[in-house]
Scaffold this motif. Structure first.
Motif, PDB file in Angstrom:
ATOM      1  N   GLY A  49      13.345 -13.043  57.547  1.00 49.83           N
ATOM      2  CA  GLY A  49      13.036 -12.931  55.821  1.00 49.83           C
ATOM      3  C   GLY A  49      13.879 -14.022  55.518  1.00 49.83           C
ATOM      4  O   GLY A  49      14.957 -14.351  55.652  1.00 49.83           O
ATOM      5  N   ALA A  50      13.502 -14.545  54.056  1.00 53.82           N
ATOM      6  CA  ALA A  50      14.077 -15.740  53.443  1.00 53.82           C
ATOM      7  C   ALA A  50      15.342 -14.995  52.695  1.00 53.82           C
ATOM      8  O   ALA A  50      15.975 -16.010  51.948  1.00 53.82           O
ATOM      9  CB  ALA A  50      13.143 -16.313  52.716  1.00 53.82           C
ATOM     10  N   SER A 109       5.938 -17.039  55.795  1.00 47.86           N
ATOM     11  CA  SER A 109       5.266 -16.445  57.023  1.00 47.86           C
ATOM     12  C   SER A 109       6.256 -15.514  57.801  1.00 47.86           C
ATOM     13  O   SER A 109       5.601 -14.866  58.790  1.00 47.86           O
ATOM     14  CB  SER A 109       4.384 -17.119  57.787  1.00 47.86           C
ATOM     15  OG  SER A 109       5.113 -18.090  58.747  1.00 47.86           O
ATOM     16  N   ALA A 110       7.316 -15.126  57.257  1.00 47.11           N
ATOM     17  CA  ALA A 110       8.346 -14.343  58.267  1.00 47.11           C
ATOM     18  C   ALA A 110       7.751 -13.235  58.559  1.00 47.11           C
ATOM     19  O   ALA A 110       6.913 -12.544  57.462  1.00 47.11           O
ATOM     20  CB  ALA A 110       9.634 -14.486  57.377  1.00 47.11           C
ATOM     21  N   PRO A 111       8.046 -12.580  59.500  1.00 46.00           N
ATOM     22  CA  PRO A 111       8.947 -12.835  60.622  1.00 46.00           C
ATOM     23  C   PRO A 111       8.332 -13.706  61.451  1.00 46.00           C
ATOM     24  O   PRO A 111       6.955 -13.465  61.604  1.00 46.00           O
ATOM     25  CB  PRO A 111       9.431 -11.423  61.252  1.00 46.00           C
ATOM     26  CG  PRO A 111       8.296 -10.546  61.016  1.00 46.00           C
ATOM     27  CD  PRO A 111       7.669 -10.860  59.764  1.00 46.00           C
ATOM     28  N   LYS A 112       9.078 -14.847  61.870  1.00 44.06           N
ATOM     29  CA  LYS A 112       8.333 -16.072  62.495  1.00 44.06           C
ATOM     30  C   LYS A 112       9.276 -16.751  63.429  1.00 44.06           C
ATOM     31  O   LYS A 112      10.496 -16.934  62.651  1.00 44.06           O
ATOM     32  CB  LYS A 112       7.700 -16.955  61.664  1.00 44.06           C
ATOM     33  CG  LYS A 112       6.781 -18.072  62.254  1.00 44.06           C
ATOM     34  CD  LYS A 112       5.439 -17.506  62.134  1.00 44.06           C
ATOM     35  CE  LYS A 112       4.599 -18.644  62.284  1.00 44.06           C
ATOM     36  NZ  LYS A 112       3.220 -18.469  62.708  1.00 44.06           N
ATOM     37  N   GLU A 154      24.482 -21.962  72.275  1.00 39.80           N
ATOM     38  CA  GLU A 154      25.104 -22.649  71.262  1.00 39.80           C
ATOM     39  C   GLU A 154      23.945 -23.064  70.072  1.00 39.80           C
ATOM     40  O   GLU A 154      24.528 -23.074  68.704  1.00 39.80           O
ATOM     41  CB  GLU A 154      25.958 -24.004  71.828  1.00 39.80           C
ATOM     42  CG  GLU A 154      27.130 -23.831  72.744  1.00 39.80           C
ATOM     43  CD  GLU A 154      26.554 -23.119  74.204  1.00 39.80           C
ATOM     44  OE1 GLU A 154      25.362 -23.760  74.570  1.00 39.80           O
ATOM     45  OE2 GLU A 154      27.214 -22.352  74.750  1.00 39.80           O
ATOM     46  N   ALA A 155      23.160 -23.783  70.366  1.00 33.33           N
ATOM     47  CA  ALA A 155      22.106 -24.269  69.421  1.00 33.33           C
ATOM     48  C   ALA A 155      21.544 -22.994  68.590  1.00 33.33           C
ATOM     49  O   ALA A 155      21.351 -23.114  67.481  1.00 33.33           O
ATOM     50  CB  ALA A 155      20.973 -24.965  70.143  1.00 33.33           C
ATOM     51  N   ALA A 156      21.271 -21.775  69.503  1.00 33.40           N
ATOM     52  CA  ALA A 156      20.672 -20.768  68.706  1.00 33.40           C
ATOM     53  C   ALA A 156      21.864 -20.069  67.784  1.00 33.40           C
ATOM     54  O   ALA A 156      21.475 -19.988  66.515  1.00 33.40           O
ATOM     55  CB  ALA A 156      20.334 -19.460  69.717  1.00 33.40           C
ATOM     56  N   ASP A 157      23.037 -19.911  68.072  1.00 32.55           N
ATOM     57  CA  ASP A 157      24.067 -19.714  67.201  1.00 32.55           C
ATOM     58  C   ASP A 157      24.494 -20.565  66.134  1.00 32.55           C
ATOM     59  O   ASP A 157      24.846 -19.782  64.932  1.00 32.55           O
ATOM     60  CB  ASP A 157      25.412 -19.564  68.128  1.00 32.55           C
ATOM     61  CG  ASP A 157      25.245 -18.112  69.012  1.00 32.55           C
ATOM     62  OD1 ASP A 157      24.563 -17.213  68.698  1.00 32.55           O
ATOM     63  OD2 ASP A 157      26.236 -18.112  70.010  1.00 32.55           O
ATOM     64  N   ALA A 158      24.319 -21.742  66.422  1.00 34.51           N
ATOM     65  CA  ALA A 158      24.430 -22.623  65.158  1.00 34.51           C
ATOM     66  C   ALA A 158      23.366 -22.632  64.185  1.00 34.51           C
ATOM     67  O   ALA A 158      23.805 -22.490  62.851  1.00 34.51           O
ATOM     68  CB  ALA A 158      24.556 -24.135  65.776  1.00 34.51           C
ATOM     69  N   ALA A 159      22.124 -22.443  64.594  1.00 37.49           N
ATOM     70  CA  ALA A 159      21.158 -22.426  64.087  1.00 37.49           C
ATOM     71  C   ALA A 159      21.169 -20.960  62.832  1.00 37.49           C
ATOM     72  O   ALA A 159      20.869 -20.972  61.581  1.00 37.49           O
ATOM     73  CB  ALA A 159      19.776 -22.536  64.333  1.00 37.49           C
ATOM     74  N   LYS A 160      21.391 -19.871  63.674  1.00 39.39           N
ATOM     75  CA  LYS A 160      21.696 -18.685  63.128  1.00 39.39           C
ATOM     76  C   LYS A 160      22.424 -18.757  62.004  1.00 39.39           C
ATOM     77  O   LYS A 160      22.447 -18.358  60.814  1.00 39.39           O
ATOM     78  CB  LYS A 160      22.045 -17.458  63.925  1.00 39.39           C
ATOM     79  CG  LYS A 160      21.903 -16.183  63.629  1.00 39.39           C
ATOM     80  CD  LYS A 160      22.403 -15.216  64.577  1.00 39.39           C
ATOM     81  CE  LYS A 160      22.589 -13.685  63.797  1.00 39.39           C
ATOM     82  NZ  LYS A 160      23.058 -12.814  64.750  1.00 39.39           N
ATOM     83  N   ALA A 161      23.878 -19.114  62.310  1.00 43.27           N
ATOM     84  CA  ALA A 161      24.842 -19.329  61.353  1.00 43.27           C
ATOM     85  C   ALA A 161      24.571 -20.144  60.039  1.00 43.27           C
ATOM     86  O   ALA A 161      24.616 -19.640  58.878  1.00 43.27           O
ATOM     87  CB  ALA A 161      25.953 -19.957  61.598  1.00 43.27           C
ATOM     88  N   LYS A 162      23.855 -21.214  60.079  1.00 43.66           N
ATOM     89  CA  LYS A 162      23.289 -21.989  59.188  1.00 43.66           C
ATOM     90  C   LYS A 162      22.294 -21.226  58.276  1.00 43.66           C
ATOM     91  O   LYS A 162      22.550 -21.382  57.010  1.00 43.66           O
ATOM     92  CB  LYS A 162      22.610 -23.387  59.551  1.00 43.66           C
ATOM     93  CG  LYS A 162      23.533 -24.474  59.713  1.00 43.66           C
ATOM     94  CD  LYS A 162      22.901 -25.894  60.172  1.00 43.66           C
ATOM     95  CE  LYS A 162      23.747 -27.072  60.127  1.00 43.66           C
ATOM     96  NZ  LYS A 162      22.915 -28.061  60.312  1.00 43.66           N
ATOM     97  N   GLY A 207      21.033 -17.738  53.378  1.00 39.12           N
ATOM     98  CA  GLY A 207      20.715 -16.267  52.752  1.00 39.12           C
ATOM     99  C   GLY A 207      19.391 -15.843  53.524  1.00 39.12           C
ATOM    100  O   GLY A 207      19.047 -14.718  53.020  1.00 39.12           O
ATOM    101  N   ALA A 208      19.169 -16.259  54.600  1.00 35.28           N
ATOM    102  CA  ALA A 208      18.097 -15.805  55.687  1.00 35.28           C
ATOM    103  C   ALA A 208      18.611 -14.745  56.244  1.00 35.28           C
ATOM    104  O   ALA A 208      19.891 -14.485  56.680  1.00 35.28           O
ATOM    105  CB  ALA A 208      17.439 -17.004  56.396  1.00 35.28           C
ATOM    106  N   LYS A 209      17.676 -14.135  56.675  1.00 37.09           N
ATOM    107  CA  LYS A 209      17.865 -12.885  57.819  1.00 37.09           C
ATOM    108  C   LYS A 209      17.276 -13.326  58.952  1.00 37.09           C
ATOM    109  O   LYS A 209      16.119 -13.736  59.315  1.00 37.09           O
ATOM    110  CB  LYS A 209      17.237 -11.427  57.455  1.00 37.09           C
ATOM    111  CG  LYS A 209      17.384 -10.225  58.348  1.00 37.09           C
ATOM    112  CD  LYS A 209      17.141  -8.969  57.973  1.00 37.09           C
ATOM    113  CE  LYS A 209      17.492  -8.082  58.923  1.00 37.09           C
ATOM    114  NZ  LYS A 209      16.639  -6.985  58.889  1.00 37.09           N
ATOM    115  N   ILE A 210      18.040 -13.190  60.226  1.00 40.43           N
ATOM    116  CA  ILE A 210      17.843 -13.954  61.217  1.00 40.43           C
ATOM    117  C   ILE A 210      18.228 -13.281  62.584  1.00 40.43           C
ATOM    118  O   ILE A 210      19.164 -12.273  62.439  1.00 40.43           O
ATOM    119  CB  ILE A 210      18.687 -15.330  61.640  1.00 40.43           C
ATOM    120  CG1 ILE A 210      18.493 -16.178  60.458  1.00 40.43           C
ATOM    121  CG2 ILE A 210      18.348 -15.961  62.948  1.00 40.43           C
ATOM    122  CD1 ILE A 210      17.053 -16.682  60.424  1.00 40.43           C
ATOM    123  N   SER A 211      17.330 -13.039  63.457  1.00 47.29           N
ATOM    124  CA  SER A 211      17.746 -12.386  64.707  1.00 47.29           C
ATOM    125  C   SER A 211      17.454 -13.489  66.053  1.00 47.29           C
ATOM    126  O   SER A 211      16.625 -14.135  66.035  1.00 47.29           O
ATOM    127  CB  SER A 211      16.805 -11.150  65.110  1.00 47.29           C
ATOM    128  OG  SER A 211      15.416 -11.607  65.169  1.00 47.29           O
TER     129      SER A 211
END
Length: 129
Positions: free
Chosen positions: A68-69, A98-101, A110-118, A123-127
């Motif tokens: 979600g955004a 169009s979330a969840p997407k 490392e790339a996944a954690d960096a993208a998640k943190a950003k 303000g986005a909800k990430i998994s």
């Protein structure tokens, strides 16, 4: 990567210092999301007389999924454009709406954690899956 036998693993552990072995245990716990308390007791019996249980393979590819955004949709769209190369404003907006997407697929930890943190900072909800 060549698969090591139980005897080869034990020989490798025998050559390690206590500090190296302690660091290995910490990494093992983080990688497999377990604690050494239960596996140590279980591993002692097979080492004495039987074959060790197979070790689960480490997950090395992750998907970053936008759930979600949140309240700051514009900020999230901007960060999505940063994280996903080649997206225009329209494509990023459609992706966010169009979330969840999935945003990134098959990336390293490392790339996944960096993208998640950003994205979470925007303000986005990430998994991660």
């Amino acid at each position: 990567m060549a698969k090591l036998s139980t005897d080869e693993l034990l020989d490798a552990f025998k050559d390690m210092t206590l500090i190296e072995l302690s660091e290995f245990v910490k990494k093992f716990e983080e990688t497999f999301e377990v604690t050494a308390a239960a596996p140590v007791a279980a591993a002692a019996a097979p080492a004495a007389g039987g074959a060790a249980a197979p070790v689960e393979e480490e997950k090395d590819e992750f998907n970053v999924v936008l759930e979600g955004a949140g309240d700051k949709k514009i900020q999230v769209i901007k960060v999505v454009r940063e994280v996903v190369s080649g997206l225009g404003l329209k494509e990023a907006k459609e992706l966010v709406e169009s979330a969840p997407k999935p945003i990134l697929e098959g990336v390293n930890k490392e790339a996944a954690d960096a993208a998640k943190a950003k994205l979470e900072e925007a303000g986005a909800k990430i998994s991660l899956t």
